[in-house]
Structures are given as structure tokens and as C-alpha cells.
Design an enzyme around this catalytic site. Sequence first.
Site, short mmCIF file in Angstrom:
data_model
loop_
_atom_site.label_atom_id
_atom_site.label_comp_id
_atom_site.label_asym_id
_atom_site.label_seq_id
_atom_site.Cartn_x
_atom_site.Cartn_y
_atom_site.Cartn_z
N ASP A 1 0.84 -1.20 0.00
CA ASP A 1 0.00 0.00 0.00
C ASP A 1 0.88 1.25 0.00
OD1 ASP A 1 -2.35 1.80 0.77
OD2 ASP A 1 -3.28 -0.16 1.02
N HIS B 1 -3.76 5.68 3.79
CA HIS B 1 -4.50 4.50 3.34
C HIS B 1 -3.90 3.22 3.90
CE1 HIS B 1 -6.09 1.48 0.46
NE2 HIS B 1 -7.15 2.26 0.45
N SER C 1 -11.52 -1.45 -0.15
CA SER C 1 -10.24 -1.49 0.56
C SER C 1 -10.43 -1.93 2.00
CB SER C 1 -9.57 -0.11 0.55
OG SER C 1 -9.04 0.21 -0.71
#
Length: 404
Positions: free
Chosen positions: A167, A203, A365
Site C-alpha cells: 500500500d 491509506h 479497501s
Amino acid sequence: MFTNLLSKTASILFVCAILLFGCRSSNPVTDLTTPLAIKDQYIVTLKELPFGNARLSGTYEDRVSVMRQQATRLLSQIKLKPALVEQVYTSVMTGFSARLTAEQVEQLRQSPYVARIESDRLMVTTEPTRIDEAGARSSAKQEVPWGITAVGGPTSYTGNNVAWIVDTGIDLDHPDLNVNASRGKNFVTSGQGSTSLDDNHGHGTHMAGIIAAKNNTYGVVGIAAGATVIPVKVGHRFTDITLSTFIAGIDFVAANAKAGDVVNLSVGSENAAPADEAVLRLAQSVNVFIAISAGNTYNVTDANLFSPGRVNGPNIFTASAHDNKGVFAKVSCSGNPPIDFAAPGVSIKSTVHNGNYTFFSEGTSMATAHLSGILLANGGKIYGKGFVTGDRDGKPDPKASRVP
């Protein structure tokens, strides 16, 4: 329900036929048809190492060094500078990425060692949406986010496996996470994100918290609470992630993960066959558990058009998203196969960068991270507990649970 091994095994034969044979043409291919293609940036797959009877053996670093030398020498034959080589691949494929002009590509494709050349591309174009910068700090009372409760609640993790987060990095000193940066790797080669594994976007840290935030007196708690998370940084921002860095991250995990580890892939792209191939080979080479996003409906609605979420195989689990009422999320792609389970993916609170916490409004996600947490806590087992309502394809996905 498409969650059993027989369904997965049947599907993998079809995927293998497409990915491993359909992509391996004797004529190298340059694909510039996607609007996400990056100008003058390519991924080169080799049939074999070109020079000196070289072999890819030893540590990951040893193999990378040999591959970089081979790539540099190959490019030097057409008078290209070594600095043009960016990523190198030694586990899920043999090859490298490089900056090349169209003319240089045509020169390189004449090499008998080159299997194919394809354009690099951006993986995503849309940022995940955040809806609230919640003010949780070390003095705040710990809360259990609704998604964690929905999948059976947290459990204190005492095993020896880890979660690899491919990520934007992870906040390395977030007080609510056990981060092992020494085992991680940064594949961002230029700009602000190249200087550290730290997550300046949020994220990757958000995924890590859902999976493994500590069970303490503050912040939030994850499903496999306190487990170790390892950052594999493939983009500075979510929209910086490219196909070449994504494959490099998968290649690194394939070389360094051990059986029973979990790999969280909350990133993907429409119809990116090289990403599919890399993930499939990861699954075949290491007995890890892989959780993958089914994709969000920004560009497509069918998960069968989303890479690598469309890949089926043993120990590969694709996640759609649902809200706190069990309703299929409007943002989630649908399709059975490849989707195995739906998991919480709407208004999810978790850790983010700078030691903070916040909500991401919706997305597969977060659903993927819930699957990863369950897989880590249960040693690869996910239970189906009821079904979502309002599934777009009319075939309701089972809701993932840590407990029967």
C-alpha cells in the site's frame, strides 16, 4: 457461494490458461491502449537471464543485484544508460521496468531474451474519501469500530505470522500499531515518498489498523489485535501506485513471506493482466493467505474486470463491501466468482498517519482489510454468517465472520 476450494481450483485452471499462456506470446507486446498508461515507461519480461550463465539464487538482495546487472547489460547493448532501470523482478517474474522511448522499445523487442514488453500504468485514479478527522488520541477511551464487531469482534493475536500491507506505507511510530519496518521495503523511487517507509497518505495505515490495532485503553482495536504489520510501500499517495511498483511489492513479498502470513491487497486496476499473473504466482510459490479488493465502481461494476481481485486460487479471497445494516455497498463491484465474502466497508474508523484516527467513507479497501484480519486471527479460515441484501448481481455474497 464460491468460497470452497473446489470452486477456487476449477477457476484457477481458467485463470492460468489466460494469464500464463495467453500472455506469453513469442512476439513481445507493447500495450498503450489504456488511458492510464505512463508515457515512456515499460515493464520488460525476460524468457531467461541473458548473460554469463547467471542464476537468481541466494537472498532477495542477491537476486535483485543479479537481475539489475542483467537488465543494465541488456540495455547497454542498445546504448541505454543503467539509470533507466527502475524496478527489478526475480520471484513472480523475471524482468524489470525501465524508462524507454518507443524507438528504444522497438530495439529491445528484437532481443531473443525478451518475452514481452508492455506499458506501465497507474493502478488507480480516485482517492479514497475520508469523512471525519476524529480526534482520538492516547488519552481517549478505546472504541471497537462497528466493522470489527460485525465480523465477530477482536481477538488478541498470539501467533507468529504477520500481515504484509502492500500500500502507501504504514505510520511507523503509530502508538496503536506493531510495525516491523526492518522487514519492509519502499519501492517509490522518486519524490517525497521515496525517502521513507512512513505513510504520509493514510491509506496503508488505515488497513493496518483494521487488521491489527492493539487492544489497549485508547484509539481503536483491530481484528487480530496486536499482530505485527509490515509495510510494503508501492506509492506515496494512493493515486501514485503504478503497475511496476505493485508487481515489485508482490515480488518482494513472494521472496520474504512465510507460510501462514497474510497479504493485504487493497489496491487494484481495471484489466491489468500482469498484476493478476503476479498475484497468482505469489499464491503458487508461498503458502500465504491473500485478501484482495473486488474493486470500486468508479470505472467498472463487474469484479471480473478488476485486477487482481478477479484472480481465483487456493488461499485467495476477494472482498466486496457492505454497510452496518448488511446492505451491499453501492461503491462495491459485484460478481460470483470472483467474490468470496462481503465485509464491512462503509464508514470505517481506523488508524491513519501522524498517530491519528479517522473514518474512510466507503470502499472495498476496508472490506479487504477485514478479511485479512480474520485470516490472520484464524490461520486462514473465514466463516460465512448470513448474506448481504441488495447485491447488485442478484447473488448475495456471504458476510465474512471470524466466528461461526
